[in-house]
Enzyme design. Structure first.
Site, PDB file in Angstrom:
ATOM      1  N   ASP A 102      12.911   3.660   3.006  1.00 38.76           N
ATOM      2  CA  ASP A 102      13.813   2.701   2.342  1.00 38.76           C
ATOM      3  C   ASP A 102      15.236   2.766   2.891  1.00 38.76           C
ATOM      4  OD1 ASP A 102      11.791   1.769   0.691  1.00 38.76           O
ATOM      5  OD2 ASP A 102      12.194   3.255  -0.868  1.00 38.76           O
ATOM      6  N   GLY A 154       7.482  -3.591  -6.515  1.00 39.96           N
ATOM      7  CA  GLY A 154       6.207  -3.257  -5.890  1.00 39.96           C
ATOM      8  C   GLY A 154       5.645  -1.953  -6.428  1.00 39.96           C
ATOM      9  N   ARG A 177      12.495  -6.512   6.337  1.00 41.76           N
ATOM     10  CA  ARG A 177      13.791  -5.843   6.535  1.00 41.76           C
ATOM     11  C   ARG A 177      14.218  -5.777   7.993  1.00 41.76           C
ATOM     12  NH1 ARG A 177      13.242  -1.323   1.676  1.00 41.76           N
ATOM     13  NH2 ARG A 177      14.019  -2.755   0.079  1.00 41.76           N
ATOM     14  N   LYS A 217      14.508   6.291  -8.468  1.00 41.22           N
ATOM     15  CA  LYS A 217      13.664   5.170  -8.917  1.00 41.22           C
ATOM     16  C   LYS A 217      12.196   5.579  -8.942  1.00 41.22           C
ATOM     17  CE  LYS A 217      13.625   1.208  -6.421  1.00 41.22           C
ATOM     18  NZ  LYS A 217      12.246   0.840  -6.034  1.00 41.22           N
ATOM     19  N   SER A 218      11.723   6.211  -7.892  1.00 39.82           N
ATOM     20  CA  SER A 218      10.308   6.599  -7.831  1.00 39.82           C
ATOM     21  C   SER A 218       9.962   7.546  -8.979  1.00 39.82           C
ATOM     22  CB  SER A 218      10.020   7.321  -6.510  1.00 39.82           C
ATOM     23  OG  SER A 218      10.151   6.434  -5.440  1.00 39.82           O
ATOM     24  N   GLN A 258       2.730   4.512  -2.478  1.00 39.01           N
ATOM     25  CA  GLN A 258       2.263   3.638  -3.558  1.00 39.01           C
ATOM     26  C   GLN A 258       0.744   3.569  -3.565  1.00 39.01           C
ATOM     27  OE1 GLN A 258       4.344  -0.081  -3.045  1.00 39.01           O
ATOM     28  NE2 GLN A 258       6.281   0.779  -3.753  1.00 39.01           N
ATOM     29  N   ARG A 287       4.190 -10.141  -1.391  1.00 35.40           N
ATOM     30  CA  ARG A 287       3.887  -8.819  -0.828  1.00 35.40           C
ATOM     31  C   ARG A 287       2.395  -8.481  -0.917  1.00 35.40           C
ATOM     32  NH1 ARG A 287       8.210  -4.558  -2.829  1.00 35.40           N
ATOM     33  NH2 ARG A 287       7.219  -3.376  -1.150  1.00 35.40           N
TER      34      ARG A 287
HETATM   35  C1  S3P Z   1       7.670   4.172  -3.315  1.00 32.94           C
HETATM   36  C2  S3P Z   1       7.033   4.211  -2.100  1.00 32.94           C
HETATM   37  C3  S3P Z   1       7.501   3.476  -0.918  1.00 32.94           C
HETATM   38  C4  S3P Z   1       8.934   2.984  -1.083  1.00 32.94           C
HETATM   39  C5  S3P Z   1       9.187   2.391  -2.442  1.00 32.94           C
HETATM   40  C6  S3P Z   1       8.913   3.409  -3.523  1.00 32.94           C
HETATM   41  C7  S3P Z   1       7.109   4.946  -4.439  1.00 32.94           C
HETATM   42  O1  S3P Z   1       6.669   2.351  -0.728  1.00 32.94           O
HETATM   43  O2  S3P Z   1       9.226   2.042  -0.088  1.00 32.94           O
HETATM   44  O3  S3P Z   1      10.518   1.949  -2.555  1.00 32.94           O
HETATM   45  O4  S3P Z   1       7.804   5.135  -5.466  1.00 32.94           O
HETATM   46  O5  S3P Z   1       5.954   5.396  -4.338  1.00 32.94           O
HETATM   47  P1  S3P Z   1       5.320   2.422   0.177  1.00 32.94           P
HETATM   48  O6  S3P Z   1       4.377   3.283  -0.531  1.00 32.94           O
HETATM   49  O7  S3P Z   1       4.861   0.995   0.229  1.00 32.94           O
HETATM   50  O8  S3P Z   1       5.777   2.945   1.504  1.00 32.94           O
END
Ligand code: S3P
Length: 452
Positions: A333, A108, A364, A35-36, A183, A136
């Protein structure tokens, strides 16, 4: 300002499902793309002038929200019948002001990364999202991006809906992350792409590094250094990105559900092919091995600039463990499903340092404590973790007649409790499986198909 957070009803009807015990998990499976990496592939391709192609893209709702947003910003994005996504980028600095609010759904990552990207583009954008996303915190990206010159009008508490007016030119900054967040790191680096000068992020604790890896691949000048044991990442603006072909590896966060499913189900011997094994993501494998999990890495290789392996997972007698909080960023996650593994281990598992879990798609810690308690596990919630006393491999009771686990619009709560259902006498009824489509639309079929 558009209306605040849509409710569950906006996703369509809630769809409950009971997950029950079945045979051992055997054979070979593949989980969908990371996903990332998928979000980043779409975003960066949209910034490169010319055609980029993406293979193995995760076609989940979160990533589709990013694709739709990049389309609203001027990129042309088409999925071929061959499953390959073709993206004609508008070019960095040439994105268009969106005519409507960007609806980020549950995502997010889409929201925070795009806020970063648009913070250095000279127009206004409004971000909206579902009820979960609207709760959030966005202040964590609003703070550094405001220092760069962007202006924000957020809802109470720094949440969505939120209006952003980008700065032109934005001002480069050096930002030390106050929370371990990929993020936030990515938001600042993406703002830096269209900012003259050098924008830097210092991270006291390493977080997933897909942004820096992929930006390099797209031709941006990225420098990575170490200062007093802290990592620093700098991007040179204004960058010129070149179109690429990106191959997305399987998502280790999705694989984690199958790893735990195989570990707790007697007789299982499962191979999960093509799983991303980037060190900044592989904490769950280390934690489960520490608990006695038999997880072998076969055929290690590189796919799309990321380390990948096939994982062979066999049923194991798990033992409780104290999980080192330093592992948290590399498995942030995966805690919901680690808690499920702990519920079937021999002895006590203690986790701590997990405050960040309270601001994910749901709280969570609270959601998993309530869910595990409902199915008969022994669990204690602390301020920053859970303490779980496992069954020593025996099945749990499962959800009582007429009751179901509350997923709180959180895909990972739904999938974790589905896995718990495999080892529960009455099965586990989950109130709403619809959120699973945000990251793993084929999850239920794959889980039910892997059992023999
Ligand atoms: C992600 C970073 C993580 C993770 C999210 C995906 C990303 O969040 O929990 O599912 O793709 O950069 P945080 O940066 O808030 O830890």
């Amino acid at each position: 300002m558009p209306e605040r957070g849509r409710t569950v009803k906006d996703r369509g009807e809630m769809s409950s499902h009971t997950f029950t015990s079945q045979g051992p998990l055997k054979g070979r499976i593949r989980v969908p793309g990371d996903k990332s990496i998928s979000h980043r592939a779409l975003m960066f391709s949209s910034l490169a002038v010319g055609e980029s192609t993406v293979e193995g893209l995760l076609e989940g709702e979160d990533v589709l929200a990013t694709a739709a947003a990049m389309g609203q910003l001027g990129a042309e994005i088409v999925r071929g019948d061959d499953g390959i996504w073709r993206i004609h980028g508008a070019g960095l600095g040439s994105l268009l002001e969106p005519k409507q609010a960007l609806d980020m759904g549950n995502s997010g990552t889409s929201t925070r990364l795009l806020m970063g990207l648009l913070a250095s583009h000279d127009f206004s954008t409004t971000f909206t999202g579902d009820a979960s996303l609207s709760g959030r915190p966005m202040a964590r990206v609003i703070a550094p991006l405001s220092q760069m010159g962007a202006q924000f009008e957020a809802s109470t508490g720094g949440t969505l809906p939120c209006m952003l007016r980008g700065a032109s030119p934005a001002v480069p900054i050096t930002y030390r992350l106050p929370v371990a967040s990929a993020q936030v790191k990515s938001a600042v680096l993406l703002a830096g792409l269209n900012t003259p000068g050098i924008t830097s992020v210092i991270e006291p604790v390493a977080t997933r590094d897909h942004t820096e890896r992929m930006l390099k691949g797209f031709g941006a000048t990225i420098e990575i250094g170490e200062e007093n044991g802290e990592r620093s990442i700098s991007v040179h603006g204004e960058a010129d990105l070149r179109p690429q072909h990106v191959t997305v590896p399987g998502d280790p966060s999705s694989a984690a559900f199958f790893i735990v499913a195989a570990l707790i189900t007697p007789g299982s011997d499962l191979i999960i092919e093509n799983v991303g094994m980037n060190d900044t993501r592989a904490g769950i494998v280390h934690a489960l091995r520490q608990m006695g999990g038999a997880i072998e890495e076969l055929n290690p290789r590189e796919v799309g600039g990321e380390p990948v392996a096939d994982l062979r997972v066999r049923h194991s007698d798990l033992a409780g463990a104290d999980i080192d909080p330093a592992l948290a960023p590399s498995m942030i996650d995966e805690f919901p499903v680690l808690f499920v593994a702990a519920a079937f281990a021999q002895g006590t598992t203690r986790t701590s340092g997990l405050e960040e879990l309270r601001v994910k798609e749901s709280d969570r810690l609270a959601a998993m404590a309530a869910a595990l308690d409902l199915i008969g596990a022994k669990v204690e919630e602390t301020e920053d973790g859970l303490i779980i006393e496992g069954t020593g491999g025996e099945p749990l009771r499962g959800t009582p007649e007429g009751a179901s686990v509350a997923t709180k619009l959180d895909h990972r709560i739904a999938m974790s409790m589905a896995v718990a259902g495999l080892r529960s006498r009455n099965g586990v009824s989950v109130d709403d499986t619809a959120p699973i489509a945000t990251s793993f639309p084929t999850f239920t079929d794959l889980l039910e198909g892997a059992a023999q």
